[in-house]
Write an enzyme that holds these catalytic residues in place. Structure first.
Site, PDB file in Angstrom:
ATOM      1  N   ASN A 232       0.818  -1.219   0.000  1.00 15.17           N
ATOM      2  CA  ASN A 232       0.000   0.000   0.000  1.00 15.17           C
ATOM      3  C   ASN A 232       0.852   1.270   0.000  1.00 15.17           C
ATOM      4  OD1 ASN A 232       0.480  -1.140   2.679  1.00 15.17           O
ATOM      5  ND2 ASN A 232      -0.522   0.717   3.446  1.00 15.17           N
ATOM      6  N   HIS A 327      -4.923  -4.049  10.519  1.00 10.49           N
ATOM      7  CA  HIS A 327      -5.278  -4.547   9.184  1.00 10.49           C
ATOM      8  C   HIS A 327      -6.086  -5.841   9.272  1.00 10.49           C
ATOM      9  CE1 HIS A 327      -2.560  -1.481   7.879  1.00 10.49           C
ATOM     10  NE2 HIS A 327      -1.498  -2.097   8.347  1.00 10.49           N
TER      11      HIS A 327
HETATM   12 FE   LIG Z   1       1.487  -2.187   4.204  1.00  9.17          FE
END
Ligand SMILES: [Fe+2]
Ligand SMILES: *[C@@H]1O[C@H](CO)[C@@H](O)[C@H](O)[C@H]1NC(C)=O
Ligand SMILES: *[C@@H]1O[C@H](CO)[C@@H](O)[C@H](O)[C@H]1NC(C)=O
Ligand SMILES: *[C@@H]1O[C@H](CO)[C@@H](O)[C@H](O)[C@H]1NC(C)=O
Ligand SMILES: *[C@@H]1O[C@H](CO)[C@@H](O)[C@H](O)[C@H]1NC(C)=O
Ligand SMILES: *[C@@H]1O[C@H](CO)[C@@H](O)[C@H](O)[C@H]1NC(C)=O
Ligand SMILES: *[C@@H]1O[C@H](CO)[C@@H](O)[C@H](O)[C@H]1NC(C)=O
Length: 466
Positions: A232, A327
């Site tokens: 990301n 996450h």
């Molecule tokens: Fe990451």
């Protein structure tokens, strides 16, 4: 769940027998608790970021596999002052005959930053299992490096991969990289699970931090290929400042051989290396049904010939099985799409990052659920991969320490520390996996497991971990 693993001590005829792994349900959370400290980036004038001397000297040198089978190597470097030379001179050890390859040049701008001149050059027709020297730059700024090509692809070729993720450029990143370099059983190629520089944590994604990261990692990336996965922190999508082309810095700087595996984008692709078939998946590109990545993977998995490449390894950024409170379940939608394939094609191991800690799963799957039957709990499955989260390189955001309690059954071992791992393939049936904390002696292992190949030797190996 705590450290409940039943330890049985028994004296048999005066011999001490120690069995610490009799109970495999529930897994264990390491009793090692790392001191929580703030993670900070090394300053731009730190020794690891030094620019090589000389006008326009090549810097940020890195290499990656250039084709599907390991007979080509892509070399990338940056010159800051002017385009300079695009040529790489290379020669095998024990040979005077030098070859020349011509590369291509690119550059990009990001908000008010303009990159240096980024050179990419593909060295082709390399011999297998051979040490090559290569040099970039001109005259007094010429710099020479070397790498060893992999052996020819085949079923019993021993080969060792290093595993590093979420590296960043903090003091801990430097310690992790040093531990990888000093590991007596270090890898010959790094499988990097995504999140490289963390430049995007700076105002306007200050891209000078991409340059500093390239200089910092050069001491490894110039000498052994790093196989790249986008995380990301590579997205760099900031429409507020006019930057609406995702992955711009990453794709300009880190080319990958995606066309060699008929992929249509540099975020998902495959390579063969020695006895392994490695599939890189994109957590941040569309993966639903009918998408390019889905169609590619659907065609890709049946191509894997386990007689040629027994070890099927998948790398992605966002983990499917993760029991930290960070996450949590972000990988769930991709798991729902692809997990049945991983079982069907008997993937050996999945490496992911993203969560800044370490975790290894049992062999489990969760594919029975169909919305109405309520069967939605992961179960032990000897056709399933082991899932390893290794997003513990050093990053900039700190360690993930908060875990879901009790520890779920699917989690075999977890610990909130920085580190790296190695996956050491011995032959078609056995591979030795070891995880190293970045604060122990270089040869100390903190989690190990003998992997039994899912195609050739699909026995339960849960008693082989320590
Ligand atoms: Fe990451
Ligand atoms: C880019 O903009 C930032 C913030 O406005 C400023 O601090 C920096 O000096 C600028 N950099 C360049 C290369 O102009
Ligand atoms: C990074 O690690 C290297 C190798 O251990 C060391 O020489 C160097 O001084 C370290 N740099 C920083 C800024 O910690
Ligand atoms: C590098 O060259 C090899 C051999 O010609 C080719 O198969 C491969 O596609 C090239 N790689 C890239 C990234 O251009
Ligand atoms: C699989 O690989 C082996 C060894 O390279 C080869 O002999 C065999 O023909 C391959 N099978 C297929 C279906 O391509
Ligand atoms: C850990 O995460 C849980 C779930 O997000 C949260 O409720 C809890 O407050 C967190 N604990 C700490 C110590 O941060
Ligand atoms: C494969 O490697 C393992 C571990 O080193 C070893 O025990 C085994 O004998 C090897 N198998 C063969 C066929 O050599």
């Amino acid at each position: 769940m705590g450290v409940y693993c039943c330890s049985v001590f028994a004296f048999v005829l005066g011999v001490l027998v120690f069995a610490s792994t009799l109970c495999v349900d529930g897994g264990s959370t390491s009793s090692f608790v790392r001191k929580v400290e703030k993670t900070i980036d090394m300053p731009l004038d730190a020794d690891v970021f030094i620019t090589p001397p000389g006008y326009n000297a090549p810097q940020q040198v890195h290499i990656t596999q250039g084709d599907h089978v390991g007979k080509a190597m892509l070399v990338t470097w940056v010159t800051m002052d002017e385009p300079g030379s695009n040529t790489v001179i290379y020669w095998p050890q024990n040979s005077k005959k030098k070859r020349k390859a011509e590369g291509m040049l690119t550059k990009y701008s990001f908000f008010n930053y303009t990159s240096g001149f980024i050179h990419h050059c593909n060295l082709t027709h390399l011999r297998h299992d051979t040490k090559y020297f290569y040099s970039v730059g001109l005259d007094h700024t010429k710099r020479t490096f070397w790498f060893t090509t992999p052996p020819e692809v085949g079923p019993d070729v021993p080969y060792t991969f290093g595993l590093i993720g979420d590296l960043g450029q903090s003091y801990d990143s430097n310690i992790t990289l040093t531990h990888y370099e000093m590991n007596p059983t270090k890898g010959e190629t790094v499988l990097f699970v995504g999140d490289l520089s963390y430049a995007d944590n700076y105002p306007n994604h200050d891209n000078r931090r991409w340059d500093s990261w390239g200089r910092f990692t050069e001491r490894s990336t110039a000498y052994q290929p790093w196989i790249w996965t986008a995380g990301n922190h590579e997205i760099d999508f900031v429409p507020e400042i006019g930057e609406d082309e995702p992955f711009k810095p990453y794709t300009h700087r880190y080319p990958v051989p995606y066309k060699s595996s008929q992929s249509t984008a540099p975020f998902w692709y495959s390579i063969k290396r020695a006895s392994s078939y490695i599939i890189i998946l994109a957590s941040y590109s569309a993966y639903g049904k009918y998408t390019p990545q889905y169609k590619w993977l659907e065609k890709e998995l049946p191509k894997v010939n386990r007689t040629e490449t027994p070890w099927l390894i998948v790398v992605m950024h966002s983990p499917w099985y993760n029991s930290y409170n960070y996450h949590y379940m972000e990988g769930e939608t991709m798991r729902v799409m692809y997990e049945p394939w991983f079982i069907k094609y008997k993937v050996d191991v999945v490496f992911a990052g993203h969560v800044h800690a370490y975790e290894r799963s049992e062999r489990i799957s969760n594919v029975a659920y169909n919305i109405v039957n309520g069967i939605c709990k992961p179960i032990k499955d000897q056709s399933a991969p082991v899932y390893i989260t290794i997003g513990d390189g050093g990053n900039l955001e700190g360690l993930a320490t908060n875990m879901t309690e009790p520890q779920p059954d699917y989690s075999a071992f977890r610990e909130a520390s920085f580190g790296h791992a190695t996956f050491d393939i011995k032959n078609r049936t056995h591979a030795y996996y070891a995880w190293h904390r970045n604060q122990d002696g270089y040869s100390v292992t903190a989690d190990t497991m003998w992997f039994f190949n899912r195609y050739w030797n699909a026995k339960d190996e849960s008693i082989t971990s320590a």
